[in-house]
Design a protein around this motif. Sequence first.
Motif, short mmCIF file in Angstrom:
data_model
loop_
_atom_site.label_atom_id
_atom_site.label_comp_id
_atom_site.label_asym_id
_atom_site.label_seq_id
_atom_site.Cartn_x
_atom_site.Cartn_y
_atom_site.Cartn_z
N THR A 1 0.86 -1.19 0.00
CA THR A 1 0.00 0.00 0.00
C THR A 1 0.90 1.24 0.00
O THR A 1 1.89 1.30 0.72
N TRP A 2 0.52 2.21 -0.81
CA TRP A 2 1.28 3.47 -0.90
C TRP A 2 0.45 4.57 -0.24
O TRP A 2 -0.66 4.88 -0.67
N LEU A 3 0.97 5.15 0.84
CA LEU A 3 0.30 6.21 1.59
C LEU A 3 0.88 7.56 1.17
O LEU A 3 2.09 7.78 1.26
N LEU A 4 0.02 8.46 0.72
CA LEU A 4 0.42 9.81 0.32
C LEU A 4 -0.15 10.81 1.31
O LEU A 4 -1.36 10.86 1.53
N VAL A 5 0.73 11.61 1.92
CA VAL A 5 0.31 12.53 2.97
C VAL A 5 0.72 13.95 2.62
O VAL A 5 1.90 14.21 2.34
N GLY A 6 -0.24 14.87 2.64
CA GLY A 6 0.11 16.27 2.43
C GLY A 6 -0.97 17.06 1.73
O GLY A 6 -1.85 16.52 1.06
N GLY A 7 -0.88 18.39 1.88
CA GLY A 7 -1.84 19.28 1.24
C GLY A 7 -3.26 18.96 1.65
O GLY A 7 -3.56 18.71 2.82
N LYS A 8 -4.15 18.92 0.69
CA LYS A 8 -5.56 18.64 0.95
C LYS A 8 -5.89 17.16 0.82
O LYS A 8 -7.06 16.77 0.88
N GLY A 9 -4.86 16.32 0.62
CA GLY A 9 -5.10 14.90 0.50
C GLY A 9 -5.80 14.53 -0.79
O GLY A 9 -6.66 13.64 -0.82
N THR A 10 -5.41 15.20 -1.89
CA THR A 10 -6.03 14.95 -3.20
C THR A 10 -5.26 13.85 -3.93
O THR A 10 -4.04 13.88 -4.00
#
Length: 525
Positions: free
Chosen positions: A381-390
């Motif tokens: 699983t690839w978790l992307l964190v930051g900004g507005k979570g778009t």
Amino acid sequence: MSEIHIHTLLLRDAATQTIANPGASHCWHRLKDYYLQVDNELVKKELVEYLLLQTPDEGVAGFLRSTWLASMLNDDTHLAAAGRILQGIAPLDPDRLVAFLVFAWARILSHVNNRTAFSQAIRDAYFPEILHKLERHLSQLVTVRPLARKIERIQKVAIITPYLSSYPHAPTSMTLHQARILIEQGIEVALFSCLDLTVPGMPHLLGAGESTTMGAFDVAKWGPQCPPEIAIYQGAECFSVIGRWGDMLTHVATFDPDLVMSVGFYSPLVAPLFEARPVLGLNIHSVAPLNAVDVWLCASPEDAGKTHAEWGGYLANSIGWHHPYRVRRKPTTTSAVSRQELALPETALVLISAGYRLEMEIDGAWATRMIELLKSHPHVTWLLVGGKGTMPHALKQMPPQQVRVLCEQDNMPAVFQCCDIYVNPPRMGGGFSVAEAMAEGLPVVTYSDSDGGCKVGGSAVLNDTDYFSKLAALIVSADMRRQEGTAMQTLFSTTLDLDKSGPSLLAACDLALQRFTGRTTPVIS
């Protein structure tokens, strides 16, 4: 009449209005709105060709046209044209110049993926020349500034930063950390910020109506990161940028520092201070700051001891001082976060990337290869964190169990502890999150010649082949992850732990004072 036909008619109507009033920003803004609603690429292409024939290519109208084209066509050659045109517009409007710098900087950061390309793009957009104009204009206008005097010992430091913002804004955090370290060394510190990224009426100064919205700085929300004994001065957003700079120089003169520390890529406020005080520069990126400084704190040991004229003949040569300390490891008492709270599968191997611009940075051939890797490892699983979570557009077709997005988190160490590998996209920026991941013992995969690559040194990779080979090896080998994670945590402790940086920072201040004395002794002795 079909909706498609209506959009085309509205676009052509807006083009007619813009051609009749090419110096009116609201016409370009209306044209942008209808341009974005039309899906027919041939119609849009013909419109652009017509605009190029019918609108001026110089002056305010030419500047609005070039910034509009840069945004609509996503083409930075028009950014360079705008920077060239801007220098010839009279009378000089500091707000327009600063608005362009903010707009161009954001575009460049979203498009380049290494330090070399970043520096070249900054030069192509005429940043050094535009800043030189601003600095000369400011020096001619201001009547109050610190007077030159002999300095024998550094007891007071004024930290100049373009912007203080809301928690957990990384550049604000870095500024507050530097203040804390100096205070712990027995130095009196005051912070000065003119809020340079917020320009009055900024949308009206640019063709596509861009503006910058930053969260307000709130001392209470920064909590213990904000030293209670520090004085903080911020510009009032209701004033023009030149009004803020003049007002702030009065406050700096009253404080009368022995040294100025500039934290950030650039600030025109530094130039008149460089005339009268030693200046130490700390960029938020891993290239030399675009300010006149005596010494700059460099992330790469290769830059240490070298005099730099990175930005041409407009700045005095600075010298690099190796000082990569940027991050404070958060206390181990930080509240824990579970995978369940983050909606992560308990048995998954979790990759993590963090950053404000991930939506734009995860794209193209690199994103395609990441998708291929994920498909070949369905347990990842690839978790992307930051900004507005778009969700990045390139990843929208991925199954939700393999790509998870979160908005900006204020407890990143706890999030990192739920993950297995830090994945840094090809980009400028990302250095702070790379360092935080290292502090938590995560293996890091990142490219060299980047902000993140400067943090991991020899562990950075040179190309895509090496990048995906290393990432694949880490995915399949728990032993390799443990070894790499331990190495990253050790490297953080020895080179990146802010709490160990005091002696190095003081030595850099002393070197700045030596260079200042050398360049001013005939004047102030």
